[in-house]
Design an enzyme around this catalytic site. Sequence first.
Site, short mmCIF file in Angstrom:
data_model
loop_
_atom_site.label_atom_id
_atom_site.label_comp_id
_atom_site.label_asym_id
_atom_site.label_seq_id
_atom_site.Cartn_x
_atom_site.Cartn_y
_atom_site.Cartn_z
N ASP A 148 0.83 -1.22 0.00
CA ASP A 148 0.00 0.00 0.00
C ASP A 148 0.86 1.27 0.00
O ASP A 148 0.35 2.35 -0.30
CB ASP A 148 -0.91 0.03 1.23
CG ASP A 148 -1.78 -1.22 1.36
OD1 ASP A 148 -1.94 -1.92 0.34
OD2 ASP A 148 -2.28 -1.49 2.46
N GLY A 191 -4.74 -1.63 -1.77
CA GLY A 191 -4.19 -0.35 -1.31
C GLY A 191 -4.89 0.19 -0.07
O GLY A 191 -4.49 1.22 0.46
O1 F6P Z 1 -2.20 -4.00 3.50
C1 F6P Z 1 -1.96 -4.84 2.41
C2 F6P Z 1 -3.25 -5.34 1.83
O2 F6P Z 1 -2.93 -6.15 0.72
C3 F6P Z 1 -4.26 -4.27 1.46
O3 F6P Z 1 -3.98 -3.63 0.24
C4 F6P Z 1 -5.54 -5.08 1.44
O4 F6P Z 1 -6.66 -4.26 1.64
C5 F6P Z 1 -5.34 -6.03 2.59
O5 F6P Z 1 -3.94 -6.15 2.78
C6 F6P Z 1 -5.93 -7.40 2.36
O6 F6P Z 1 -5.72 -8.15 3.50
P1 F6P Z 1 -5.86 -9.74 3.56
O7 F6P Z 1 -4.65 -10.34 2.91
O8 F6P Z 1 -5.91 -10.01 5.01
O9 F6P Z 1 -7.10 -10.09 2.81
#
Ligand code: F6P
Length: 369
Positions: A148, A191
Amino acid sequence: MKKCRIGILTGGGDCAGLNPAIKWVVKTALDDRLQRERGVQYEVLGIRDGWKGLVYADPTNPDSLKEYTVPLDQELVRTWDRYGGTMLGTSRTNPYDPKNDRSKTVLSNVDKLDLKVVIALGGEDTLGVAYKLSQEGVNVVGIPKTIDKDLPGTDYTLGFETALNVITEEVDRLRTTAGSHKRIFVVETMGRHAGWLALEGGESSGAFIILIPEYDFSIEKVNELVLEGKIKGNRYDIIVIAEGAKPAGGTQFVTRKGGDSFGHEILGGIGEVLANEIQDATKLETRSIVLSHLQRGGSPCAYDRRMGRYFGIAAVDLVVKKDFGKMVSYRNGEITAVLLKEVSGKLRLVDVKTQYDTERYNGRRTILR
Ligand code: F6P
């Protein structure tokens, strides 16, 4: 020679660039010549699954020790910089979760494991925990990572460039099929609340429209731009939208409510909604695709391998200088360090005024002012 055991862990969402950083922490800390010069014999203990590892790695329980720790040496990490993800595993465990505070267990395990320093690789959540632990007397050093790129105090976070490469490659792939069918494609990027991935991914891939969370868009305006483009001869269009973007007066789209132990909800779904709106209003065939976790996958690009290396080496420099409570960072073209206090609890977002064109819904067209 004095001895010093360093613990190292990766927390939060995985991404490319973590393994190169781990490798260079280990290689630098265990380098024979440097150890002689520094008069300290370092040892590096890998902690598995982020802060969860420090909740469960209890040295009085050999099974938990085996499951949650791994001694790292130069031979073991030799090839790690080629691989994506994290060899240490990760989790979104928050030891300071108000519903289940396990911070005292972490403090006790840091002590029992004889960790003189903990190097934490992470984003806002992981480094927020690192900061709290540092306030409780743990010697911590942070390394910034997140696709992000929303951490304050640094111009770069590991994983971002590899994710941009994924977006660019996937859009290149979409172009051939979009062009052949004269379709519009809405590409949803990750992001969270920051638009860096969508903005720079859209710029890298030459998207026609880019929509970011920092600037609420008008659906009518998007439709106008699409129709104008059609009149000018666009056979197809690529629209890149951040998962956190929203129409003016609307709210962010959430795929899973409830949140993790840091209180984040999983964002997503705006791309599909926008595609339907565009198709209904313009009668142009519009499809959507969510790039999702593909952006976090794959092997690290050259930049992430190099930045992982520099961040890893700089983290050991901080350990050697006993300059704790800091995160290594990249600022104005130089590797440096900032206080974790300055990183914690804030986000670094796109500056709409200087980095976004609110008329075209795209990157800026004036750079030198
Ligand atoms: O913070 C990194 C990220 O990939 C974000 O862009 C996204 O919203 C989130 O993590 C997704 O999280 P998870 O892998 O827990 O679904």
